[in-house]
Design a protein around this motif. Structure first.
Motif, mmCIF file in Angstrom:
data_model
loop_
_atom_site.group_PDB
_atom_site.id
_atom_site.type_symbol
_atom_site.label_atom_id
_atom_site.label_comp_id
_atom_site.label_asym_id
_atom_site.label_seq_id
_atom_site.Cartn_x
_atom_site.Cartn_y
_atom_site.Cartn_z
ATOM 1 N N MET A 190 0.843 -1.176 0.000
ATOM 2 C CA MET A 190 0.000 0.000 0.000
ATOM 3 C C MET A 190 0.893 1.247 0.000
ATOM 4 O O MET A 190 1.860 1.309 0.750
ATOM 5 C CB MET A 190 -0.890 -0.019 1.246
ATOM 6 N N PRO A 191 0.588 2.241 -0.838
ATOM 7 C CA PRO A 191 1.414 3.432 -0.900
ATOM 8 C C PRO A 191 1.226 4.302 0.341
ATOM 9 O O PRO A 191 0.278 4.133 1.104
ATOM 10 C CB PRO A 191 0.906 4.164 -2.148
ATOM 11 N N ASP A 192 2.157 5.217 0.542
ATOM 12 C CA ASP A 192 1.988 6.201 1.600
ATOM 13 C C ASP A 192 0.737 7.005 1.314
ATOM 14 O O ASP A 192 0.209 7.005 0.201
ATOM 15 C CB ASP A 192 3.198 7.139 1.642
ATOM 16 N N THR A 193 0.281 7.743 2.308
ATOM 17 C CA THR A 193 -0.865 8.620 2.130
ATOM 18 C C THR A 193 -0.563 9.601 1.004
ATOM 19 O O THR A 193 0.530 10.165 0.938
ATOM 20 C CB THR A 193 -1.145 9.382 3.442
ATOM 21 N N LEU A 194 -1.519 9.810 0.122
ATOM 22 C CA LEU A 194 -1.354 10.748 -0.979
ATOM 23 C C LEU A 194 -1.492 12.163 -0.432
ATOM 24 O O LEU A 194 -2.481 12.484 0.224
ATOM 25 C CB LEU A 194 -2.394 10.486 -2.062
ATOM 26 N N ARG A 195 -0.486 13.014 -0.696
ATOM 27 C CA ARG A 195 -0.466 14.364 -0.140
ATOM 28 C C ARG A 195 -0.060 15.390 -1.191
ATOM 29 O O ARG A 195 0.717 15.098 -2.087
ATOM 30 C CB ARG A 195 0.519 14.456 1.023
ATOM 31 N N TYR A 196 -0.627 16.594 -1.012
ATOM 32 C CA TYR A 196 -0.181 17.735 -1.806
ATOM 33 C C TYR A 196 1.212 18.138 -1.336
ATOM 34 O O TYR A 196 1.649 17.746 -0.243
ATOM 35 C CB TYR A 196 -1.141 18.924 -1.620
ATOM 36 N N VAL A 197 1.918 18.926 -2.128
ATOM 37 C CA VAL A 197 3.251 19.402 -1.763
ATOM 38 C C VAL A 197 3.217 20.107 -0.404
ATOM 39 O O VAL A 197 4.154 20.011 0.375
ATOM 40 C CB VAL A 197 3.813 20.339 -2.863
ATOM 41 N N THR A 198 2.115 20.778 -0.101
ATOM 42 C CA THR A 198 1.981 21.521 1.155
ATOM 43 C C THR A 198 1.624 20.640 2.349
ATOM 44 O O THR A 198 1.536 21.131 3.469
ATOM 45 C CB THR A 198 0.930 22.630 1.003
ATOM 46 N N GLY A 199 1.391 19.343 2.117
ATOM 47 C CA GLY A 199 1.194 18.403 3.214
ATOM 48 C C GLY A 199 -0.216 17.923 3.470
ATOM 49 O O GLY A 199 -0.410 16.931 4.173
ATOM 50 N N GLU A 200 -1.234 18.588 2.924
ATOM 51 C CA GLU A 200 -2.609 18.144 3.134
ATOM 52 C C GLU A 200 -2.828 16.817 2.423
ATOM 53 O O GLU A 200 -2.323 16.595 1.335
ATOM 54 C CB GLU A 200 -3.626 19.158 2.589
ATOM 55 N N GLU A 201 -3.627 15.953 3.042
ATOM 56 C CA GLU A 201 -3.964 14.684 2.414
ATOM 57 C C GLU A 201 -4.893 14.933 1.234
ATOM 58 O O GLU A 201 -5.753 15.814 1.273
ATOM 59 C CB GLU A 201 -4.634 13.759 3.426
ATOM 60 N N ILE A 202 -4.730 14.165 0.169
ATOM 61 C CA ILE A 202 -5.548 14.294 -1.040
ATOM 62 C C ILE A 202 -6.732 13.351 -0.943
ATOM 63 O O ILE A 202 -6.574 12.166 -0.656
ATOM 64 C CB ILE A 202 -4.729 13.970 -2.305
ATOM 65 N N PHE A 203 -7.933 13.901 -1.213
ATOM 66 C CA PHE A 203 -9.157 13.111 -1.209
ATOM 67 C C PHE A 203 -9.914 13.314 -2.510
ATOM 68 O O PHE A 203 -9.872 14.398 -3.107
ATOM 69 C CB PHE A 203 -10.074 13.530 -0.059
ATOM 70 N N THR A 204 -10.645 12.279 -2.923
ATOM 71 C CA THR A 204 -11.554 12.391 -4.055
ATOM 72 C C THR A 204 -12.519 13.548 -3.800
ATOM 73 O O THR A 204 -13.049 13.684 -2.702
ATOM 74 C CB THR A 204 -12.339 11.072 -4.232
ATOM 75 N N GLY A 205 -12.724 14.383 -4.815
ATOM 76 C CA GLY A 205 -13.648 15.503 -4.705
ATOM 77 C C GLY A 205 -13.015 16.806 -4.269
ATOM 78 O O GLY A 205 -13.672 17.847 -4.293
ATOM 79 N N ASP A 206 -11.749 16.783 -3.859
ATOM 80 C CA ASP A 206 -11.086 18.032 -3.460
ATOM 81 C C ASP A 206 -11.139 19.038 -4.595
ATOM 82 O O ASP A 206 -10.933 18.682 -5.764
ATOM 83 C CB ASP A 206 -9.612 17.800 -3.107
ATOM 84 N N ARG A 207 -11.400 20.288 -4.253
ATOM 85 C CA ARG A 207 -11.268 21.369 -5.229
ATOM 86 C C ARG A 207 -9.836 21.867 -5.150
ATOM 87 O O ARG A 207 -9.301 22.073 -4.058
ATOM 88 C CB ARG A 207 -12.273 22.483 -4.935
ATOM 89 N N VAL A 208 -9.229 22.038 -6.315
ATOM 90 C CA VAL A 208 -7.811 22.387 -6.401
ATOM 91 C C VAL A 208 -7.597 23.437 -7.483
ATOM 92 O O VAL A 208 -8.495 23.737 -8.264
ATOM 93 C CB VAL A 208 -6.954 21.133 -6.715
ATOM 94 N N ARG A 209 -6.383 23.970 -7.515
ATOM 95 C CA ARG A 209 -5.910 24.756 -8.648
ATOM 96 C C ARG A 209 -4.814 23.915 -9.283
ATOM 97 O O ARG A 209 -3.944 23.395 -8.604
ATOM 98 C CB ARG A 209 -5.369 26.113 -8.206
ATOM 99 N N PHE A 210 -4.890 23.784 -10.617
ATOM 100 C CA PHE A 210 -3.910 22.983 -11.353
ATOM 101 C C PHE A 210 -3.443 23.809 -12.540
ATOM 102 O O PHE A 210 -4.256 24.177 -13.386
ATOM 103 C CB PHE A 210 -4.563 21.666 -11.805
ATOM 104 N N HIS A 211 -2.175 24.134 -12.549
ATOM 105 C CA HIS A 211 -1.622 25.029 -13.577
ATOM 106 C C HIS A 211 -2.392 26.346 -13.617
ATOM 107 O O HIS A 211 -2.616 26.907 -14.686
ATOM 108 C CB HIS A 211 -1.630 24.372 -14.956
ATOM 109 N N GLY A 212 -2.860 26.796 -12.451
ATOM 110 C CA GLY A 212 -3.565 28.071 -12.366
ATOM 111 C C GLY A 212 -5.045 28.021 -12.653
ATOM 112 O O GLY A 212 -5.731 29.030 -12.570
ATOM 113 N N HIS A 213 -5.582 26.842 -12.986
ATOM 114 C CA HIS A 213 -7.003 26.699 -13.315
ATOM 115 C C HIS A 213 -7.759 26.035 -12.163
ATOM 116 O O HIS A 213 -7.205 25.191 -11.460
ATOM 117 C CB HIS A 213 -7.202 25.828 -14.560
#
Length: 81
Positions: A1-24
């Protein structure tokens, strides 16, 4: 099993998260981290896990393997849905 999936800033990544990707404005379609998830276990088997980002204003759907998440500083957590 992989480590917990995290953003560069440390928050855990979950399905449905709203994000900015390449500024969008974008959303996490799924976070694949468990072999027990039959719908996404193939991503865990092939890549060790990862996330699918839906960026309708830019690149469309982009899969980021778990070992490359640390390189995606332009994937920014905005809010949890």
């Amino acid at each position: 099993m992989p480590d917990t999936l995290r953003y560069v800033t440390g928050e855990e990544i979950f399905t449905g998260d709203r994000v900015r990707f390449h500024g969008h404005a974008a959303q996490i379609d799924f976070a694949a981290a468990e072999m027990s998830d039959p719908e996404h276990s193939c991503f865990v088997r092939l890549y060790g896990g990862g996330v699918m980002v839906n960026d309708p204003a830019g690149s469309g759907h982009t899969f980021i393997p778990v070992d490359q998440l640390k390189n995606y500083e332009d994937l920014e957590f905005v809010a949890r849905s």
